[in-house]
Design a protein around this motif. Structure first.
Motif, mmCIF file in Angstrom:
data_model
loop_
_atom_site.group_PDB
_atom_site.id
_atom_site.type_symbol
_atom_site.label_atom_id
_atom_site.label_comp_id
_atom_site.label_asym_id
_atom_site.label_seq_id
_atom_site.Cartn_x
_atom_site.Cartn_y
_atom_site.Cartn_z
ATOM 1 N N ALA A 1 0.831 -1.204 0.000
ATOM 2 C CA ALA A 1 0.000 0.000 0.000
ATOM 3 C C ALA A 1 0.864 1.252 0.000
ATOM 4 C CB ALA A 1 -0.933 -0.011 1.210
ATOM 5 N N ALA A 2 1.901 1.261 0.836
ATOM 6 C CA ALA A 2 2.768 2.435 0.922
ATOM 7 C C ALA A 2 3.581 2.635 -0.349
ATOM 8 C CB ALA A 2 3.693 2.300 2.127
ATOM 9 N N VAL A 3 4.147 1.552 -0.858
ATOM 10 C CA VAL A 3 5.022 1.659 -2.024
ATOM 11 C C VAL A 3 4.242 2.030 -3.280
ATOM 12 C CG1 VAL A 3 6.508 0.323 -3.579
ATOM 13 C CG2 VAL A 3 6.815 0.155 -1.098
ATOM 14 N N THR A 4 3.092 1.423 -3.467
ATOM 15 C CA THR A 4 2.307 1.734 -4.667
ATOM 16 C C THR A 4 1.811 3.178 -4.634
ATOM 17 O OG1 THR A 4 0.337 0.738 -3.638
ATOM 18 C CG2 THR A 4 1.616 -0.644 -5.114
ATOM 19 N N GLU A 5 1.492 3.693 -3.460
ATOM 20 C CA GLU A 5 1.077 5.097 -3.368
ATOM 21 C C GLU A 5 2.215 6.024 -3.777
ATOM 22 O OE1 GLU A 5 -0.724 8.306 -0.090
ATOM 23 O OE2 GLU A 5 -0.253 6.244 0.512
ATOM 24 N N ILE A 6 3.439 5.673 -3.391
ATOM 25 C CA ILE A 6 4.590 6.506 -3.727
ATOM 26 C C ILE A 6 4.933 6.410 -5.215
ATOM 27 C CG2 ILE A 6 7.089 6.764 -3.371
ATOM 28 C CD1 ILE A 6 6.573 5.752 -0.474
ATOM 29 N N GLU B 1 23.287 6.767 -8.115
ATOM 30 C CA GLU B 1 22.812 8.022 -7.544
ATOM 31 C C GLU B 1 22.070 7.860 -6.226
ATOM 32 O OE1 GLU B 1 20.732 10.536 -10.300
ATOM 33 O OE2 GLU B 1 21.985 9.884 -12.000
ATOM 34 N N GLU B 2 21.391 6.699 -6.025
ATOM 35 C CA GLU B 2 20.530 6.549 -4.850
ATOM 36 C C GLU B 2 20.870 5.341 -3.987
ATOM 37 O OE1 GLU B 2 18.479 8.674 -3.783
ATOM 38 O OE2 GLU B 2 18.108 10.019 -5.468
ATOM 39 N N HIS B 3 21.852 4.556 -4.386
ATOM 40 C CA HIS B 3 22.270 3.371 -3.612
ATOM 41 C C HIS B 3 21.118 2.385 -3.405
ATOM 42 C CE1 HIS B 3 25.769 2.224 -0.694
ATOM 43 N NE2 HIS B 3 25.487 1.273 -1.550
ATOM 44 N N VAL B 4 20.233 2.306 -4.394
ATOM 45 C CA VAL B 4 19.131 1.347 -4.396
ATOM 46 C C VAL B 4 19.395 0.332 -5.499
ATOM 47 C CG1 VAL B 4 16.658 1.006 -4.798
ATOM 48 C CG2 VAL B 4 17.447 2.956 -3.459
ATOM 49 N N SER B 5 19.324 -0.951 -5.151
ATOM 50 C CA SER B 5 19.584 -2.016 -6.127
ATOM 51 C C SER B 5 18.271 -2.640 -6.581
ATOM 52 C CB SER B 5 20.464 -3.107 -5.508
ATOM 53 O OG SER B 5 21.693 -2.570 -5.074
ATOM 54 N N VAL B 6 18.088 -2.718 -7.894
ATOM 55 C CA VAL B 6 16.943 -3.396 -8.491
ATOM 56 C C VAL B 6 17.472 -4.341 -9.562
ATOM 57 C CG1 VAL B 6 15.374 -1.475 -7.995
ATOM 58 C CG2 VAL B 6 16.589 -1.546 -10.180
ATOM 59 N N LEU B 7 16.596 -5.169 -10.117
ATOM 60 C CA LEU B 7 17.014 -6.133 -11.130
ATOM 61 C C LEU B 7 16.390 -5.784 -12.471
ATOM 62 C CD1 LEU B 7 18.691 -8.820 -11.254
ATOM 63 C CD2 LEU B 7 16.508 -10.023 -11.123
ATOM 64 N N VAL C 1 9.960 1.486 2.098
ATOM 65 C CA VAL C 1 9.359 2.787 1.797
ATOM 66 C C VAL C 1 10.452 3.804 1.450
ATOM 67 C CG1 VAL C 1 8.104 4.742 2.806
ATOM 68 C CG2 VAL C 1 7.268 2.403 3.132
ATOM 69 N N GLU C 2 11.560 3.764 2.164
ATOM 70 C CA GLU C 2 12.666 4.662 1.850
ATOM 71 C C GLU C 2 13.199 4.389 0.437
ATOM 72 O OE1 GLU C 2 15.856 7.366 1.861
ATOM 73 O OE2 GLU C 2 13.917 7.299 2.908
ATOM 74 N N ALA C 3 13.291 3.127 0.061
ATOM 75 C CA ALA C 3 13.736 2.793 -1.290
ATOM 76 C C ALA C 3 12.770 3.355 -2.332
ATOM 77 C CB ALA C 3 13.860 1.285 -1.442
ATOM 78 N N ALA C 4 11.476 3.233 -2.071
ATOM 79 C CA ALA C 4 10.479 3.760 -3.010
ATOM 80 C C ALA C 4 10.597 5.272 -3.136
ATOM 81 C CB ALA C 4 9.079 3.372 -2.547
ATOM 82 N N ARG C 5 10.848 5.946 -2.030
ATOM 83 C CA ARG C 5 11.014 7.403 -2.080
ATOM 84 C C ARG C 5 12.236 7.795 -2.903
ATOM 85 N NH1 ARG C 5 9.794 7.887 4.313
ATOM 86 N NH2 ARG C 5 7.517 8.168 4.210
ATOM 87 N N ARG C 6 13.332 7.077 -2.714
ATOM 88 C CA ARG C 6 14.536 7.366 -3.504
ATOM 89 C C ARG C 6 14.288 7.094 -4.985
ATOM 90 N NH1 ARG C 6 19.586 4.572 -0.303
ATOM 91 N NH2 ARG C 6 18.965 5.096 1.832
ATOM 92 N N LEU C 7 13.573 6.020 -5.271
ATOM 93 C CA LEU C 7 13.270 5.667 -6.657
ATOM 94 C C LEU C 7 12.439 6.757 -7.317
ATOM 95 C CD1 LEU C 7 13.417 3.568 -8.900
ATOM 96 C CD2 LEU C 7 11.605 2.293 -7.768
ATOM 97 N N ARG C 8 11.433 7.247 -6.602
ATOM 98 C CA ARG C 8 10.609 8.330 -7.157
ATOM 99 C C ARG C 8 11.447 9.592 -7.344
ATOM 100 N NH1 ARG C 8 4.533 10.267 -5.382
ATOM 101 N NH2 ARG C 8 4.546 12.273 -6.486
ATOM 102 N N ARG C 9 12.269 9.912 -6.369
ATOM 103 C CA ARG C 9 13.123 11.094 -6.472
ATOM 104 C C ARG C 9 14.034 10.999 -7.691
ATOM 105 N NH1 ARG C 9 16.360 11.810 -1.153
ATOM 106 N NH2 ARG C 9 17.673 10.145 -1.999
ATOM 107 N N PHE C 10 14.571 9.823 -7.929
ATOM 108 C CA PHE C 10 15.460 9.584 -9.076
ATOM 109 C C PHE C 10 14.709 9.808 -10.382
ATOM 110 C CE2 PHE C 10 16.987 6.381 -12.171
ATOM 111 C CZ PHE C 10 18.268 6.869 -12.396
ATOM 112 N N GLU D 1 11.903 11.566 -10.883
ATOM 113 C CA GLU D 1 11.491 12.969 -11.038
ATOM 114 C C GLU D 1 12.699 13.836 -11.391
ATOM 115 O OE1 GLU D 1 7.610 13.031 -8.065
ATOM 116 O OE2 GLU D 1 9.584 13.593 -7.260
ATOM 117 N N ARG D 2 13.857 13.525 -10.893
ATOM 118 C CA ARG D 2 15.051 14.282 -11.224
ATOM 119 C C ARG D 2 15.428 14.123 -12.702
ATOM 120 N NH1 ARG D 2 17.906 12.623 -7.093
ATOM 121 N NH2 ARG D 2 19.062 10.980 -8.170
ATOM 122 N N ARG D 3 15.156 12.918 -13.223
ATOM 123 C CA ARG D 3 15.468 12.657 -14.629
ATOM 124 C C ARG D 3 14.481 13.363 -15.562
ATOM 125 N NH1 ARG D 3 18.103 7.439 -15.858
ATOM 126 N NH2 ARG D 3 16.388 6.987 -17.288
ATOM 127 N N GLY D 4 13.345 13.765 -15.005
ATOM 128 C CA GLY D 4 12.346 14.494 -15.803
ATOM 129 C C GLY D 4 11.476 13.596 -16.621
#
Length: 399
Positions: A307-312, A347-353, A385-394, A396-399
């Motif tokens: 719920a938290a991640v999908t909202e972000i 840029e955000e130290h978040v690892s995804v696949l 949730v912190e990872a989701a916030r960083r992902l969104r920030r990344f 939005e920064r890319r435009g």
């Protein structure tokens, strides 16, 4: 060495390591991995207590079929969960050391390489299906799972002449990496095809107990058999595990159940394979299969995270509405899943696949995983949730 080993592709995490080589993420940000599907919730405590209480039984050799008590607990759980009229604990159930080991071993035991030996796998997929097929002398048949098909295989798209060469069909429901759930009618359709073309259905259901709607548990293959009155579960096997259900990936405990005519020779193979589950692990497994309270609490924790991640992420990423499992399968803004993964880490130290690492080019030459990411929401709520916030920030920064 077996020359078929040369056909194996690097595992997705090997590719990921190569992709990130030479990248130094920001030292001021804690690393958050969303890559490996390893549950980080607390393991079921009562199972660990049972393991310790029976540690003295490490002095005994275990038997390949497991104890009657363990088989009985598994059969009782499966009957309750899937509404089965019966499941013979002696003939239709076999404890195994987790689904990964069992899936690989079953293909080695079941595939007949003296005739066309194709193994149908969902695409994208869990790479063990492919590796097991290649090492058994078979040929993978990739069934694309796209947005147009609801991220599930389209069995109608496979010609009859192709089905005649297929010996095993793998399903994964809920799906890894898509989270898609196979419908009961789709199970029934595949059972009819198996009868027509004489192949085995192997349903990997290790995520079956992680679903978001408490009133709508995902159906299973044996449930579809029961609905058809096929209480012998002919041509059908399911694979289940405690890894995700009870947060016990290190226990390496699961089971195979279904057609007694397939279980018996597989048991014989495993007797030579030397993979019996130790007795303390069996006691811990009995404790876990007999309790549902901790499983419901586990689902509640995942619901909170989803719920938290999908909202972000919903405002900046497109992904299928999660039904089950602990994955998100979003499309990559810009489409380049490898570049996105590398830059996000930098840029955000978040690892995804990258999604392309989970798939292969299909019949049209397109990898259905390309342009997507697999996000494993396995950490505790705060980190996820912190990872989701960083992902969104990344993004939005890319435009």
């Amino acid at each position: 060495m077996n020359p078929d080993l040369d056909a194996l592709q690097p595992y997705p995490f090997e590719k990921l390591a190569a992709l990130r080589a030479g990248v130094t993420p920001p030292a001021g940000l804690e690393p958050i991995p969303l890559t490996i599907g390893e549950p980080q919730h607390a393991p079921y405590a009562a199972a660990l207590e049972s393991l310790v209480a029976h540690r003295h039984e490490m002095a005994r050799y275990p038997a390949t079929p497991g104890t009657a008590e363990l088989r009985g607990a598994i059969a009782a759980w499966a009957r309750r969960r899937f509404g089965l009229a019966g499941l013979d604990a002696d003939a239709q159930v076999l404890p195994v050391n987790g689904t990964r080991e069992a899936i690989f071993a079953f293909v080695q035991a079941a595939l007949d390489r003296t005739r066309p030996a194709r193994v149908a796998v969902p695409n994208p997929f869990y790479q063990i299906y492919e590796g097991a097929t290649l090492l058994a002398g078979g040929q993978p048949l990739y069934l694309d799972c796209t947005a147009e098909s609801g991220f599930r295989p389209d069995f109608d798209a496979v010609p009859a002449e192709t089905w005649r060469e297929v010996q095993i069909v793998f399903l994964c429901s809920p799906g890894n990496p898509t989270g898609a759930v196979t419908l009961l009618d789709e199970f029934k359709k595949l059972i009819a095809l198996a009868d027509e073309h004489d192949f085995i259905i192997a349903s990997d259901e290790c995520y079956s107990e992680l679903y978001l709607d408490e009133a709508a548990p995902p159906p299973g293959l044996l449930e579809a058999c029961a609905a058809l009155g096929r209480h012998d579960y002919r041509r059908c096997l399911v694979f289940h595990s405690l890894s995700k259900r009870s947060n016990l990936p290190g226990l390496r405990s699961g089971f195979v159940a279904g057609d007694a005519g397939l279980i018996a020779p597989f048991k014989r193979y495993r007797t030579y394979h030397g993979c019996a589950m130790s007795l303390p692990l069996q006691h811990a497994s009995i404790t876990a299969w007999n309790d549902e309270v901790h499983v419901r609490a586990n689902r509640d924790a995942y619901r909170e995270k989803f719920a938290a991640v999908t909202e972000i992420l919903a405002p900046v990423m497109d992904f299928p509405v999660p039904e089950a499992s602990f994955y998100l399968w979003p499309a990559v803004p810009g489409g380049d899943d490898e570049a996105f993964t590398r830059e996000l880490f930098a840029e955000e130290h978040v690892s995804v696949l990258p999604g392309s690492y989970m798939g292969r080019p299909g019949a049209d030459g397109v990898n259905p995983g390309s342009g997507r990411l697999r996000l494993a929401l396995v950490a505790e709520v705060e980190a996820t949730v912190e990872a989701a916030r960083r992902l969104r920030r990344f993004i939005e920064r890319r435009g």
